[in-house]
Each structure stands twice: as structure tokens, then as C-alpha cells.
Design a protein around this motif. Structure first.
Motif, mmCIF file in Angstrom:
data_model
loop_
_atom_site.group_PDB
_atom_site.id
_atom_site.type_symbol
_atom_site.label_atom_id
_atom_site.label_comp_id
_atom_site.label_asym_id
_atom_site.label_seq_id
_atom_site.Cartn_x
_atom_site.Cartn_y
_atom_site.Cartn_z
ATOM 1 N N TYR A 102 40.897 -31.630 -85.275
ATOM 2 C CA TYR A 102 40.611 -32.568 -84.185
ATOM 3 C C TYR A 102 39.228 -32.293 -83.635
ATOM 4 N N SER A 103 38.643 -33.324 -83.050
ATOM 5 C CA SER A 103 37.378 -33.223 -82.333
ATOM 6 C C SER A 103 37.486 -34.088 -81.091
ATOM 7 N N ILE A 104 36.977 -33.565 -79.993
ATOM 8 C CA ILE A 104 37.006 -34.295 -78.728
ATOM 9 C C ILE A 104 35.597 -34.288 -78.145
ATOM 10 N N GLY A 105 35.186 -35.429 -77.629
ATOM 11 C CA GLY A 105 33.876 -35.531 -76.999
ATOM 12 C C GLY A 105 33.731 -34.545 -75.846
ATOM 13 N N PHE A 106 32.544 -33.995 -75.692
ATOM 14 C CA PHE A 106 32.266 -32.966 -74.702
ATOM 15 C C PHE A 106 32.696 -33.362 -73.287
ATOM 16 N N ASN A 107 32.498 -34.623 -72.923
ATOM 17 C CA ASN A 107 32.836 -35.073 -71.565
ATOM 18 C C ASN A 107 34.326 -34.958 -71.244
ATOM 19 N N TRP A 108 35.142 -34.740 -72.272
ATOM 20 C CA TRP A 108 36.595 -34.693 -72.071
ATOM 21 C C TRP A 108 37.179 -33.325 -72.412
ATOM 22 N N TRP A 109 36.325 -32.334 -72.587
ATOM 23 C CA TRP A 109 36.808 -30.976 -72.848
ATOM 24 C C TRP A 109 37.513 -30.428 -71.602
ATOM 25 N N ASN A 110 38.447 -29.524 -71.830
ATOM 26 C CA ASN A 110 39.158 -28.788 -70.770
ATOM 27 C C ASN A 110 39.908 -29.686 -69.790
ATOM 28 N N GLN A 111 40.427 -30.806 -70.298
ATOM 29 C CA GLN A 111 41.220 -31.703 -69.456
ATOM 30 C C GLN A 111 42.619 -31.928 -70.034
ATOM 31 N N GLY A 112 42.970 -31.185 -71.074
ATOM 32 C CA GLY A 112 44.308 -31.264 -71.652
ATOM 33 C C GLY A 112 44.501 -32.340 -72.700
ATOM 34 N N TYR A 113 43.460 -33.092 -73.023
ATOM 35 C CA TYR A 113 43.604 -34.164 -74.009
ATOM 36 C C TYR A 113 43.852 -33.621 -75.419
ATOM 37 N N GLY A 114 43.195 -32.528 -75.768
ATOM 38 C CA GLY A 114 43.410 -31.929 -77.087
ATOM 39 C C GLY A 114 44.847 -31.466 -77.255
ATOM 40 N N THR A 115 45.383 -30.819 -76.239
ATOM 41 C CA THR A 115 46.771 -30.351 -76.279
ATOM 42 C C THR A 115 47.718 -31.540 -76.392
ATOM 43 N N GLU A 116 47.472 -32.569 -75.613
ATOM 44 C CA GLU A 116 48.332 -33.755 -75.620
ATOM 45 C C GLU A 116 48.317 -34.449 -76.986
ATOM 46 N N ALA A 117 47.140 -34.593 -77.565
ATOM 47 C CA ALA A 117 47.028 -35.245 -78.875
ATOM 48 C C ALA A 117 47.650 -34.381 -79.971
ATOM 49 N N LEU A 118 47.361 -33.071 -79.952
ATOM 50 C CA LEU A 118 47.909 -32.194 -80.982
ATOM 51 C C LEU A 118 49.428 -32.150 -80.901
ATOM 52 N N GLN A 119 49.981 -32.083 -79.691
ATOM 53 C CA GLN A 119 51.445 -32.064 -79.552
ATOM 54 C C GLN A 119 52.059 -33.325 -80.144
ATOM 55 N N ALA A 120 51.444 -34.469 -79.885
ATOM 56 C CA ALA A 120 51.965 -35.730 -80.405
ATOM 57 C C ALA A 120 51.915 -35.773 -81.929
ATOM 58 N N VAL A 121 50.831 -35.288 -82.513
ATOM 59 C CA VAL A 121 50.693 -35.307 -83.974
ATOM 60 C C VAL A 121 51.633 -34.287 -84.620
ATOM 61 N N VAL A 122 51.815 -33.122 -83.983
ATOM 62 C CA VAL A 122 52.781 -32.134 -84.474
ATOM 63 C C VAL A 122 54.191 -32.735 -84.457
ATOM 64 N N ASP A 123 54.562 -33.371 -83.351
ATOM 65 C CA ASP A 123 55.870 -34.033 -83.256
ATOM 66 C C ASP A 123 56.032 -35.055 -84.376
ATOM 67 N N PHE A 124 55.025 -35.866 -84.565
ATOM 68 C CA PHE A 124 55.050 -36.905 -85.598
ATOM 69 C C PHE A 124 55.208 -36.273 -86.986
ATOM 70 N N ALA A 125 54.432 -35.231 -87.263
ATOM 71 C CA ALA A 125 54.471 -34.598 -88.583
ATOM 72 C C ALA A 125 55.839 -33.995 -88.881
ATOM 73 N N PHE A 126 56.411 -33.302 -87.906
ATOM 74 C CA PHE A 126 57.700 -32.660 -88.136
ATOM 75 C C PHE A 126 58.867 -33.647 -88.085
ATOM 76 N N ARG A 127 58.865 -34.546 -87.134
ATOM 77 C CA ARG A 127 60.013 -35.459 -86.950
ATOM 78 C C ARG A 127 59.978 -36.674 -87.880
ATOM 79 N N GLN A 128 58.819 -37.284 -88.031
ATOM 80 C CA GLN A 128 58.717 -38.513 -88.825
ATOM 81 C C GLN A 128 58.393 -38.255 -90.296
ATOM 82 N N MET A 129 57.548 -37.253 -90.535
ATOM 83 C CA MET A 129 57.073 -37.032 -91.897
ATOM 84 C C MET A 129 57.811 -35.908 -92.631
ATOM 85 N N ASN A 130 58.537 -35.100 -91.906
ATOM 86 C CA ASN A 130 59.268 -33.978 -92.493
ATOM 87 C C ASN A 130 58.331 -32.938 -93.129
#
Length: 187
Positions: A102-130
């Protein structure tokens, strides 16, 4: 066996993870691909003109026709602005493992967006994609990325010395992280 469904839209509390479009070119270029603060943590150098980003975006858009291609733009729900990207890649069909980056624009660092996006993709990978296991790596001089991985449940598995060489021809040690599907379901 991995269940490939392509890049489907994912919504979180604050983000929409969606396919990139040609109209996103200015955001992609301005918000992360031309910013050395962001690209210093990537293998490829900062883009010096928008045509480099357009070439990359054209390839991503073409690849959406492949169900095995999982690549999302991160869009803020409140203001419909694209702030970064996240993808699953390097699928291993023998083990059902893959990697995430993942890459996030500097203006949005340290605001929890990376964690939120990674959690969603991890959920998707494990639950939807197996997917069986998701791996990721970050430069050891970028500990913020490791904090994101830790927050979603990934475990650091080690450090690989001189794992990558960046655009400035510098070798970088990388911390390697992993997350097993069975650990994800144990919670």
C-alpha cells in the motif's frame, strides 16, 4: 484454493476501496506517485511527469479484466478524494499465499487510513478469496508501516538484510510480516 473475484468495491467507515479510473490521474500523480516522501518507501522512483503516472494507470486499468488482479484506490468517503492505493499480488497457487502492499499520500499519513484499508483488504482476502497467508514487508526505516501491519494482526517474522534497492540505489533492510488465515479466524 484461492477464489478470485477481481477488484470489487469495498467500503469501510471512512474509505471506499475501488478500481482506479483514468480520471484519477491527477490524484494518483499529485498525492503519492510524484512525492518523494512516499516513493522513498517504494522500489520505483517518484514520477517526474504525469505521463509516467498515466502509463502506469493505463496498465492497471487494462489489468482489471483479469479476475486475479486485486488493486484498489483509496477514496475518502466524505470528500471523494483519492489518497492512496492498496493491492494483493504475487499469488502462489501451490500455497494459496499472497502479498499486500500500500501507499498513502503524505497529507494523510498518521490518520489511521492505512490501518483501515489494510484491515478491509485482509478481511476480503481471508473471507472472500480464501487466501491462506498474507505477507508484507516494509523498510526498517519506515516503522509506521510496521505499526499498521501490527494493528491489523500481522506478526513480524524477521528482517531481511538488503532485501530491496530503492530508486536512489540504496539497499534497504526490510521487516517481513505475515498473517495466517487460521490466526485471523482465532481473532
Amino acid at each position: 484454493m484461492i477464489n478470485f473475484v477481481g477488484t470489487t468495491k469495498i467500503e469501510t467507515e471512512r474509505l471506499i476501496l475501488r478500481r482506479l479510473e483514468l480520471t484519477d490521474i491527477e490524484s494518483v500523480y499529485n498525492h503519492w506517485l510524484s512525492d518523494e516522501r512516499v516513493t522513498d518507501n517504494r522500489i520505483s522512483p517518484a514520477h517526474t511527469n504525469i505521463s509516467e503516472s498515466k502509463e502506469r494507470l493505463d496498465k492497471i486499468i487494462r489489468d482489471y479484466s483479469n479476475k486475479e488482479f486485486c488493486y484498489w484506490g483509496m477514496e475518502l468517503k466524505t470528500i471523494n478524494i483519492l489518497i492512496g492505493e492498496i493491492d494483493l499480488y504475487n499469488f502462489d497457487y501451490a500455497t494459496d499465499n499472497c502479498e499486500v502492499s500500500y501507499s498513502i499520500g503524505f497529507n494523510w499519513w498518521n490518520q489511521g487510513y492505512g490501518t483501515e484499508a489494510l484491515q478491509a483488504v485482509v478481511d476480503f482476502a481471508f473471507r472472500q478469496m480464501n487466501v491462506h497467508k498474507i505477507s508484507a514487508a516494509h523498510n526498517v526505516d519506515n516503522p509506521a508501516s510496521g505499526k499498521i501491519m501490527h494493528k491489523v494482526g500481522m506478526k513480524q517474522e524477521g528482517v531481511i538484510r538488503h532485501m530491496i534497492r530503492n530508486a536512489k540505489n540504496q539497499y534497504k533492510d526490510c521487516a517481513v510480516w505475515g498473517f495466517l488465515q487460521e490466526d485471523y479466524y482465532k481473532g
